[in-house]
Design a protein around this motif. Structure first.
Motif, mmCIF file in Angstrom:
data_model
loop_
_atom_site.group_PDB
_atom_site.id
_atom_site.type_symbol
_atom_site.label_atom_id
_atom_site.label_comp_id
_atom_site.label_asym_id
_atom_site.label_seq_id
_atom_site.Cartn_x
_atom_site.Cartn_y
_atom_site.Cartn_z
ATOM 1 N N UNK A 156 33.359 34.894 44.006
ATOM 2 C CA UNK A 156 32.048 35.261 43.854
ATOM 3 C C UNK A 156 31.360 35.402 44.800
ATOM 4 N N UNK A 157 30.532 34.382 44.658
ATOM 5 C CA UNK A 157 28.769 33.939 45.348
ATOM 6 C C UNK A 157 29.265 33.778 47.494
ATOM 7 N N UNK A 158 30.439 32.578 46.940
ATOM 8 C CA UNK A 158 30.215 32.269 48.185
ATOM 9 C C UNK A 158 30.952 32.642 48.902
ATOM 10 N N UNK B 155 41.682 32.117 37.602
ATOM 11 C CA UNK B 155 41.586 33.368 37.160
ATOM 12 C C UNK B 155 39.995 33.481 36.770
ATOM 13 N N UNK B 156 39.881 35.414 37.034
ATOM 14 C CA UNK B 156 38.775 35.301 37.079
ATOM 15 C C UNK B 156 37.866 36.140 37.677
ATOM 16 N N UNK B 157 38.470 34.949 38.726
ATOM 17 C CA UNK B 157 37.365 34.948 40.004
ATOM 18 C C UNK B 157 37.593 36.329 40.571
ATOM 19 N N UNK B 158 36.463 36.745 41.269
ATOM 20 C CA UNK B 158 36.267 37.936 41.811
ATOM 21 C C UNK B 158 36.520 37.786 43.514
ATOM 22 N N UNK B 159 36.968 38.142 44.430
ATOM 23 C CA UNK B 159 36.608 38.273 46.040
ATOM 24 C C UNK B 159 36.425 39.790 46.895
ATOM 25 N N UNK B 160 35.443 40.110 47.014
ATOM 26 C CA UNK B 160 34.611 40.460 47.827
ATOM 27 C C UNK B 160 34.609 40.443 49.139
ATOM 28 N N UNK C 169 42.925 37.921 40.140
ATOM 29 C CA UNK C 169 41.323 38.003 40.456
ATOM 30 C C UNK C 169 41.352 39.139 41.365
ATOM 31 N N UNK C 170 40.300 39.993 40.747
ATOM 32 C CA UNK C 170 39.939 41.629 40.904
ATOM 33 C C UNK C 170 39.381 41.428 42.944
ATOM 34 N N UNK C 171 39.452 42.060 43.267
ATOM 35 C CA UNK C 171 39.442 41.980 44.772
ATOM 36 C C UNK C 171 38.980 43.476 45.412
#
Lengths: 140, 90
Positions: free
Chosen positions: B61-63, B77-82, B3-5
């Motif tokens: 993602x957006x939540x 897999x492939x999720x994005x964390x901000x 996952x991308x952070x």
């Protein structure tokens, strides 16, 4: 030193007056690395409080994504104090997380929602240290 | 699970200045643990004894994960964390 146009100062103070007696908050974004505040973005104070402010969590994500897309950063992060001086509180210092931003405080304790006098001051806040800086208002 | 952070400015000293890092984990808890293993010290900036720090926002993602399952939130897999520090004060 914060250099900011009078138009932006007026917009920011108008927002603080409109939300009095609750604290108002927002950002003025500018091109990354420019140190130039350009795009005024008033935000909702999710705390809706006279003694606290917090950007709404969904607004915060949308704001940072938009700034990223436009190659901007938060040049100014502002909020108002409605009963005390325009100086960072202990919580302002504890939660400050943008060491490159100018933290602007406006106090509406004298003017309230009206046209009276206000305070407008700018600070750097990093590593728990507060440093006030001069403000130069540019015509325009 | 890769996952991308997205790392906020204030935490980039931990990642050598990188704003986007890739780590692995099948829950947010595991992702934070892997982040801390790769960038020692960053975990403490995100967690306290009660879990996610009150003034750190983490989005899958957006939540906002507070509206999902917090640290127990499943990550694929492939999720994005901000990660974004709250903009808040008094």
């Amino acid at each position: 030193m914060l250099r900011i146009t009078r138009t932006l100062v007026d917009s920011l103070v108008d927002h603080a007056r409109a939300d009095h007696p609750d604290e108002a908050c927002g950002v003025i974004a500018g091109p990354t690395g420019s140190d130039r505040p350009v795009r005024f973005i008033p935000l909702v104070n999710a705390a809706r409080s006279p003694t606290f402010y917090e950007f709404d969590s969904a607004d915060l994500l949308a704001l940072y994504r938009e700034m990223d897309d436009r190659d901007e950063e938060p040049v100014v992060i502002y909020h108002s104090h409605t009963a005390t001086e325009a100086y960072p509180s202990r919580t302002d210092i504890a939660y400050a997380s943008e060491p490159n931003a100018h933290y602007v405080l406006v106090s509406t304790r004298e003017c309230g929602s009206g046209d009276g006098p206000f305070e407008f001051r700018s600070f750097r806040i990093a590593d728990g240290e507060v440093r006030e800086e001069p403000v130069e208002i540019l015509e325009g | 699970m890769a996952v991308e952070v997205r790392i906020p400015t204030i935490l980039r000293p931990y990642t050598g200045g990188e704003k986007l890092v890739t780590v692995s984990g099948d829950s947010l808890q595991a992702v934070v643990a892997d982040l801390d293993a790769n960038y020692p010290g960053i975990g403490e900036r995100l967690l306290d004894d009660s879990g996610l720090r009150r003034f750190v926002n983490v989005y899958l993602n957006d939540e906002d994960v507070r509206f999902l399952s917090g640290l127990a939130t499943t990550v694929s897999d492939g999720d994005s964390i901000t990660i974004l520090p709250a903009v808040a004060g008094g």
